[in-house]
Design a protein around this motif. Sequence first.
Motif, short mmCIF file in Angstrom:
data_model
loop_
_atom_site.label_atom_id
_atom_site.label_comp_id
_atom_site.label_asym_id
_atom_site.label_seq_id
_atom_site.Cartn_x
_atom_site.Cartn_y
_atom_site.Cartn_z
N VAL A 39 0.82 -1.21 0.04
CA VAL A 39 0.06 -0.15 -0.11
C VAL A 39 0.88 1.21 -0.12
O VAL A 39 1.61 1.01 1.05
N PHE A 40 1.01 2.14 -1.07
CA PHE A 40 1.25 3.39 -1.34
C PHE A 40 1.07 4.53 -0.43
O PHE A 40 -0.35 4.16 0.04
N CYS A 41 2.06 4.90 0.38
CA CYS A 41 1.34 6.36 0.98
C CYS A 41 2.30 7.39 1.70
O CYS A 41 2.72 7.16 2.05
N THR A 42 1.61 7.74 0.79
CA THR A 42 2.67 9.15 0.34
C THR A 42 2.09 10.12 0.35
O THR A 42 0.67 10.54 -0.05
N SER A 43 2.64 11.49 -0.71
CA SER A 43 2.62 12.56 -0.81
C SER A 43 1.66 13.13 -2.04
O SER A 43 1.25 14.21 -2.31
N LYS A 44 2.33 12.33 -3.39
CA LYS A 44 2.39 12.22 -4.52
C LYS A 44 0.57 11.86 -5.12
O LYS A 44 -0.09 11.81 -4.36
N ASP A 57 2.00 -2.97 -11.09
CA ASP A 57 0.21 -4.19 -10.93
C ASP A 57 0.49 -4.75 -9.45
O ASP A 57 0.02 -5.82 -9.46
N THR A 58 0.44 -3.44 -8.68
CA THR A 58 -0.18 -4.22 -7.23
C THR A 58 -1.63 -4.06 -7.12
O THR A 58 -2.24 -4.90 -5.94
N GLY A 59 -2.44 -3.50 -7.48
CA GLY A 59 -4.01 -3.28 -7.59
C GLY A 59 -4.60 -3.05 -5.93
O GLY A 59 -5.50 -3.86 -6.17
N HIS A 60 -3.00 -2.73 -5.47
CA HIS A 60 -4.12 -2.84 -3.72
C HIS A 60 -4.84 -1.22 -3.70
O HIS A 60 -3.76 -0.27 -4.60
N PRO A 61 -5.32 -0.81 -2.42
CA PRO A 61 -5.60 0.75 -2.54
C PRO A 61 -4.48 1.32 -2.18
O PRO A 61 -3.34 0.47 -1.45
N PHE A 62 -4.19 2.48 -2.37
CA PHE A 62 -3.01 3.37 -1.43
C PHE A 62 -4.39 4.59 -0.55
O PHE A 62 -5.32 5.33 -1.17
#
Length: 68
Positions: A39-44, A57-62
């Motif tokens: 799971v990406f947790c970023t300021s982007k 191809d992670t397909g997970h929420p972020f």
Amino acid sequence: MQYIVFTDQDGTLVDHDTDSYEAALPAIGMLKEKGIPLVFCTSKTKAEIEVYVDELDTGHPFISGCFS
């Protein structure tokens, strides 16, 4: 037991100078093999994160800290 990996992008998953995630590919592959969500947790922005979600191809929420 279920695991989830949360990661920032710049300087963590993605090299700060080159924007490459090449060095992280073995770890990402292992997570996929084991069925562990990344799971990406970023300021982007949402659009910036979706590029990596699609390419990797992670397909997970972020989680995006950018609200513009």
